[in-house]
Write a protein that holds these residues in place. Structure first.
Motif, PDB file in Angstrom:
ATOM      1  N   LYS A  82       0.838  -1.206   0.000  1.00 50.03           N
ATOM      2  CA  LYS A  82       0.000   0.000   0.000  1.00 50.03           C
ATOM      3  C   LYS A  82       0.871   1.253   0.000  1.00 50.03           C
ATOM      4  CE  LYS A  82      -3.382   2.534   2.703  1.00 50.03           C
ATOM      5  NZ  LYS A  82      -4.148   2.632   3.933  1.00 50.03           N
ATOM      6  N   SER A  83       1.966   1.234   0.762  1.00 49.34           N
ATOM      7  CA  SER A  83       2.848   2.405   0.817  1.00 49.34           C
ATOM      8  C   SER A  83       3.529   2.662  -0.525  1.00 49.34           C
ATOM      9  CB  SER A  83       3.898   2.240   1.927  1.00 49.34           C
ATOM     10  OG  SER A  83       4.913   1.318   1.548  1.00 49.34           O
ATOM     11  N   ASP A 112      -5.983   2.555  -1.392  1.00 46.40           N
ATOM     12  CA  ASP A 112      -6.543   2.123  -0.112  1.00 46.40           C
ATOM     13  C   ASP A 112      -7.159   0.739  -0.250  1.00 46.40           C
ATOM     14  OD1 ASP A 112      -5.968   4.419   1.443  1.00 46.40           O
ATOM     15  OD2 ASP A 112      -7.646   5.472   0.501  1.00 46.40           O
ATOM     16  N   PHE A 113      -7.126  -0.046   0.809  1.00 48.87           N
ATOM     17  CA  PHE A 113      -7.712  -1.381   0.786  1.00 48.87           C
ATOM     18  C   PHE A 113      -9.213  -1.279   0.543  1.00 48.87           C
ATOM     19  CE2 PHE A 113      -4.053  -1.848   3.756  1.00 48.87           C
ATOM     20  CZ  PHE A 113      -3.279  -2.649   2.932  1.00 48.87           C
ATOM     21  N   THR A 114      -9.718  -2.168  -0.287  1.00 48.67           N
ATOM     22  CA  THR A 114     -11.163  -2.214  -0.517  1.00 48.67           C
ATOM     23  C   THR A 114     -11.832  -3.242   0.386  1.00 48.67           C
ATOM     24  OG1 THR A 114     -10.855  -3.766  -2.342  1.00 48.67           O
ATOM     25  CG2 THR A 114     -11.027  -1.423  -2.906  1.00 48.67           C
ATOM     26  N   PRO A 169      -6.427  -2.361  -4.543  1.00 52.36           N
ATOM     27  CA  PRO A 169      -6.552  -2.031  -5.968  1.00 52.36           C
ATOM     28  C   PRO A 169      -5.198  -1.694  -6.592  1.00 52.36           C
ATOM     29  CG  PRO A 169      -8.163  -0.819  -4.670  1.00 52.36           C
ATOM     30  CD  PRO A 169      -7.203  -1.454  -3.701  1.00 52.36           C
ATOM     31  N   MET A 170      -5.033  -2.184  -7.820  1.00 48.87           N
ATOM     32  CA  MET A 170      -3.813  -1.926  -8.592  1.00 48.87           C
ATOM     33  C   MET A 170      -4.246  -1.387  -9.956  1.00 48.87           C
ATOM     34  SD  MET A 170      -1.449  -3.190  -6.521  1.00 48.87           S
ATOM     35  CE  MET A 170      -0.040  -3.505  -7.521  1.00 48.87           C
ATOM     36  N   GLY A 171      -4.847  -0.229  -9.994  1.00 48.61           N
ATOM     37  CA  GLY A 171      -5.411   0.313 -11.224  1.00 48.61           C
ATOM     38  C   GLY A 171      -6.918   0.208 -11.181  1.00 48.61           C
ATOM     39  N   LEU A 191      -4.499  -6.679  -5.972  1.00 52.74           N
ATOM     40  CA  LEU A 191      -3.582  -7.603  -5.328  1.00 52.74           C
ATOM     41  C   LEU A 191      -4.354  -8.181  -4.147  1.00 52.74           C
ATOM     42  CD1 LEU A 191      -0.818  -8.909  -4.968  1.00 52.74           C
ATOM     43  CD2 LEU A 191      -0.134  -6.907  -3.636  1.00 52.74           C
ATOM     44  N   LEU A 192      -4.550  -9.486  -4.140  1.00 52.71           N
ATOM     45  CA  LEU A 192      -5.315 -10.172  -3.106  1.00 52.71           C
ATOM     46  C   LEU A 192      -4.356 -10.970  -2.240  1.00 52.71           C
ATOM     47  CD1 LEU A 192      -8.075 -11.514  -5.516  1.00 52.71           C
ATOM     48  CD2 LEU A 192      -8.111  -9.383  -4.199  1.00 52.71           C
TER      49      LEU A 192
END
Length: 141
Positions: free
Chosen positions: A22-23, A28-30, A58-60, A65-66
């Motif tokens: 995330k950094s 932000d985490f969904t 989210p990556m776009g 990324l899970l």
């Protein structure tokens, strides 16, 4: 349109790893779900209850990324190098079944397609080439 997302497993440090990612990526985490949130989660140790069952970064616009922790106390195992699953998000249950049935030929089904407690239609398998797949349809998305 289908989407393929990488799903990474960690040995108890998913939250630390995902905060690191995330950094870097700045989103932000969904979704953050802990093992205490699953049915029967109150029956596992307090330490394991706090581990990550599922996180999504989210990556776009369409890729995420899970990630999740592997719990040895639940009989889960993990080897570095086989800790990544390709997750296919489909537009319908019919499409999910088609991909699942095709990929599972001569492979090993880990979890048959079914409705999960969180509402998705999901199944998991390892194909005949050793690639791990999760096929999912989210009716509410």
């Amino acid at each position: 349109m289908i989407t393929i997302n990488p799903y990474v497993n960690f040995r108890g440090n998913t939250e630390e790893a995902m905060l690191f990612y995330k950094s870097i990526f700045g989103s932000d985490f969904t979704l953050i779900q802990r093992f205490k949130d699953m049915p029967g989660g109150d029956k596992i140790s307090e330490e394991d209850q706090q581990k990550i069952m599922h996180m999504s970064l989210p990556m776009g616009t369409t890729t995420h990324l899970l990630a999740s922790d592997v719990l040895e106390s639940m009989g889960q195992t993990m080897d570095m190098g086989t800790n990544i699953t390709l997750t296919v998000v489909t537009e319908s249950e019919k499409e999910a079944d088609k991909f699942f049935n095709g990929l599972s030929q001569e492979g090993q089904v880990t979890m048959a397609m079914n409705k999960a407690f969180w509402g998705d239609y999901v199944g998991m398998l390892t194909d005949k080439f050793g690639i791990q797949w999760m096929i999912t349809h989210s009716p509410n998305k």
